[in-house]
Enzyme design. Structure first.
Site, PDB file in Angstrom:
ATOM      1  N   GLU A  74       0.849  -1.199   0.000  1.00 35.44           N
ATOM      2  CA  GLU A  74       0.000   0.000   0.000  1.00 35.44           C
ATOM      3  C   GLU A  74       0.881   1.245   0.000  1.00 35.44           C
ATOM      4  OE1 GLU A  74      -2.713   2.497   3.173  1.00 35.44           O
ATOM      5  OE2 GLU A  74      -2.594   0.319   3.402  1.00 35.44           O
TER       6      GLU A  74
ATOM      7  N   THR B 221      -4.653   5.869   2.187  1.00 35.91           N
ATOM      8  CA  THR B 221      -4.997   7.235   2.593  1.00 35.91           C
ATOM      9  C   THR B 221      -5.694   7.977   1.458  1.00 35.91           C
ATOM     10  OG1 THR B 221      -2.908   7.151   3.840  1.00 35.91           O
ATOM     11  CG2 THR B 221      -4.145   9.176   3.973  1.00 35.91           C
TER      12      THR B 221
ATOM     13  N   LYS C 299     -11.508  -1.906   6.714  1.00 34.17           N
ATOM     14  CA  LYS C 299     -10.291  -1.689   7.497  1.00 34.17           C
ATOM     15  C   LYS C 299     -10.682  -1.056   8.826  1.00 34.17           C
ATOM     16  CE  LYS C 299      -7.594   1.910   6.707  1.00 34.17           C
ATOM     17  NZ  LYS C 299      -6.577   2.830   6.151  1.00 34.17           N
TER      18      LYS C 299
END
Length: 212
Positions: A39, A68, A128
């Site tokens: 990621e 993000t 998440k």
């Protein structure tokens, strides 16, 4: 496909602060240790170019995604750069929808049962739970009671020592940051070997936890 792909990879290495020079040796060291999901967080300068480079070099060998991601526009930009999954710290319906529109795995961040259910209803593949470290593995066991059908993964405070506890508590995978790769450290041969060793150890711990 989305849940199974994340579950198969088991560990997502969260890379903050990489650059065009460091991303390839970092990713290679992780891959040699068995960690094949990466990621790239979007507050990183030139994040889109970093994603493109990693995808160009590794192809399907490493599952490269974006983290993000705060809005739908950014999600689309990362997908066009080659991201295979989109992680967000929050739940935004528009971000989930555009991610799924392009056939990419959506992993929004949520914390409460209401947020988790809403994200799932919007079409997210995996939720998440962030920041997971502030509540611990027991929280996942508690959520599995009323929400057993929703795939969850923790990020935030996950490290080499506690990752296995979250897997045992029912998480489908874990997101691990600086305890696995710290971009602030010089990428010496010694540190790259340490990344590989830690990745291997972490994958072994996760696989053992799944059998427990």
């Amino acid at each position: 496909m989305g849940v199974e792909e994340i579950k198969k990879r088991a560990v997502v290495a969260v890379i903050r602060g990489a650059n065009l020079e460091t991303i390839i040796p970092m990713a290679q060291a992780l891959k040699e240790g068995g960690v094949t999901a990466l990621e790239i967080t979007m507050e990183t300068p030139k994040a889109l170019a970093i994603i493109e480079k990693a995808v160009d070099v590794f192809g399907d060998e490493i599952f490269v995604g974006a983290g993000t991601v705060l809005d739908a526009e950014t999600a689309r930009a990362t997908i066009l750069s080659g991201a295979k999954f989109v992680f967000s710290p929050t739940v935004r319906k528009e971000t989930i929808e555009i991610t799924k529109r392009y056939g990419v795995i959506s992993v929004p961040g949520a914390f409460t049962a209401t947020e988790i259910l809403s994200a799932y209803e919007y079409g997210a593949d995996v939720i998440k739970v962030f920041p997971a470290g502030s509540v611990g593995p027991g929280y996942f066991k508690n959520l599995a009671g009323p929400l057993p059908h929703i795939p969850l993964m923790p990020t935030g405070g996950i490290d080499m020592e506690n990752a296995k506890d979250y897997i045992r508590a029912g998480a489908v995978a874990v997101g691990v940051g600086s305890s696995l790769v710290d971009p602030k450290k010089a990428l010496t041969e010694e540190y790259l070997r340490l990344i590989t060793e830690n990745a291997k150890k972490l994958m072994e711990e996760v696989q053992l936890a799944r059998k427990a």
